[in-house]
Design an enzyme around this catalytic site. Structure first.
Site, PDB file in Angstrom:
ATOM      1  N   ASP A   8       2.386  -8.823  11.779  1.00 46.15           N
ATOM      2  CA  ASP A   8       2.091 -10.085  12.452  1.00 46.15           C
ATOM      3  C   ASP A   8       3.402 -10.687  12.954  1.00 46.15           C
ATOM      4  O   ASP A   8       4.457 -10.033  12.900  1.00 46.15           O
ATOM      5  CB  ASP A   8       1.311 -11.032  11.536  1.00 46.15           C
ATOM      6  CG  ASP A   8       2.123 -11.575  10.368  1.00 46.15           C
ATOM      7  OD1 ASP A   8       3.319 -11.201  10.206  1.00 46.15           O
ATOM      8  OD2 ASP A   8       1.569 -12.380   9.595  1.00 46.15           O
ATOM      9  N   CYS A  66       3.065  -8.270   6.761  1.00 49.24           N
ATOM     10  CA  CYS A  66       2.835  -9.654   7.192  1.00 49.24           C
ATOM     11  C   CYS A  66       3.661 -10.541   6.266  1.00 49.24           C
ATOM     12  O   CYS A  66       4.590 -10.058   5.634  1.00 49.24           O
ATOM     13  CB  CYS A  66       1.348 -10.008   7.204  1.00 49.24           C
ATOM     14  SG  CYS A  66       0.541 -10.104   5.598  1.00 49.24           S
ATOM     15  N   THR A  68       2.946 -11.997   3.296  1.00 48.05           N
ATOM     16  CA  THR A  68       2.851 -11.578   1.893  1.00 48.05           C
ATOM     17  C   THR A  68       2.432 -10.119   1.739  1.00 48.05           C
ATOM     18  O   THR A  68       2.566  -9.558   0.664  1.00 48.05           O
ATOM     19  CB  THR A  68       1.818 -12.426   1.125  1.00 48.05           C
ATOM     20  OG1 THR A  68       0.525 -12.204   1.703  1.00 48.05           O
ATOM     21  CG2 THR A  68       2.180 -13.906   1.155  1.00 48.05           C
ATOM     22  N   HIS A  99      -1.582   8.803  -8.017  1.00 47.91           N
ATOM     23  CA  HIS A  99      -2.866   8.628  -8.692  1.00 47.91           C
ATOM     24  C   HIS A  99      -4.017   8.233  -7.775  1.00 47.91           C
ATOM     25  O   HIS A  99      -5.174   8.538  -8.083  1.00 47.91           O
ATOM     26  CB  HIS A  99      -2.746   7.581  -9.793  1.00 47.91           C
ATOM     27  CG  HIS A  99      -1.804   7.980 -10.871  1.00 47.91           C
ATOM     28  ND1 HIS A  99      -1.608   7.194 -11.992  1.00 47.91           N
ATOM     29  CD2 HIS A  99      -0.994   9.058 -11.037  1.00 47.91           C
ATOM     30  CE1 HIS A  99      -0.727   7.773 -12.786  1.00 47.91           C
ATOM     31  NE2 HIS A  99      -0.329   8.900 -12.218  1.00 47.91           N
ATOM     32  N   HIS A 134      -7.009  12.729 -11.245  1.00 49.36           N
ATOM     33  CA  HIS A 134      -6.975  11.605 -10.310  1.00 49.36           C
ATOM     34  C   HIS A 134      -7.918  11.828  -9.131  1.00 49.36           C
ATOM     35  O   HIS A 134      -8.458  10.877  -8.584  1.00 49.36           O
ATOM     36  CB  HIS A 134      -5.548  11.367  -9.810  1.00 49.36           C
ATOM     37  CG  HIS A 134      -4.579  11.148 -10.920  1.00 49.36           C
ATOM     38  ND1 HIS A 134      -4.657  10.071 -11.771  1.00 49.36           N
ATOM     39  CD2 HIS A 134      -3.529  11.884 -11.339  1.00 49.36           C
ATOM     40  CE1 HIS A 134      -3.695  10.147 -12.667  1.00 49.36           C
ATOM     41  NE2 HIS A 134      -2.994  11.242 -12.421  1.00 49.36           N
TER      42      HIS A 134
END
Length: 148
Positions: A8, A66, A68, A99, A134
């Site tokens: 962004d 972005c 966060t 995993h 996994h």
């Protein structure tokens, strides 16, 4: 390897630095799905574009940035076939590949410094999926996605 990258308006500079870093260090092609402007930009748009490119096979993996890393990562995870890790340290980036076979990485330009971002990217790019026990779990996640 082809890496789709999206961002962004907050993460324009991070995108440039990370794109150059990946190209110089690994020789990977980086495909830009984000904005190059610092004017307000809605992060779900580039999150969706990168996720769709990964899901369709246009790129091998995706990186999202972005403020966060959370919103853009949530947007990516809405696309079928995407396992996006929202990450702020290298250990989780590594284990998400080992995993969970994550195919998209997301982090925040307002949360981590650029050198830490490079360490996260390094761990995520070089780590392979371990499969084995996994794979059963990743297949279970895929099954849940098909039920929705």
């Amino acid at each position: 390897m082809r890496i789709g990258i999206g961002n962004d308006h907050v993460a324009v500079e991070y995108k440039k630095v990370i794109s150059e870093y990946i190209t110089e260090k690994y020789g990977y092609e980086v495909v830009n799905y984000g904005t190059d402007s610092t004017e307000r930009f809605n992060y779900p748009e580039s999150g969706k574009k990168v996720a769709e490119a990964v899901a369709s096979g246009k790129v091998d993996r995706g990186i999202l940035i972005c403020g966060t890393g959370v919103g853009i990562g949530i947007a990516a995870n809405k696309v079928k076939g995407i396992r996006c890790v929202i990450c702020s340290e290298p250990y989780s980036a590594k284990l998400s590949r080992q995993h969970n076979d994550t195919n998209v990485l997301s982090f925040g330009a307002r949360v981590i410094g650029i050198e830490l971002a490079k360490m996260i990217v390094d761990n995520w790019l070089v780590t392979e999926f371990e499969a084995g026990r996994h794979k059963v779990r990743v297949d279970m996640i895929g099954k849940i996605e098909q039920e929705i």
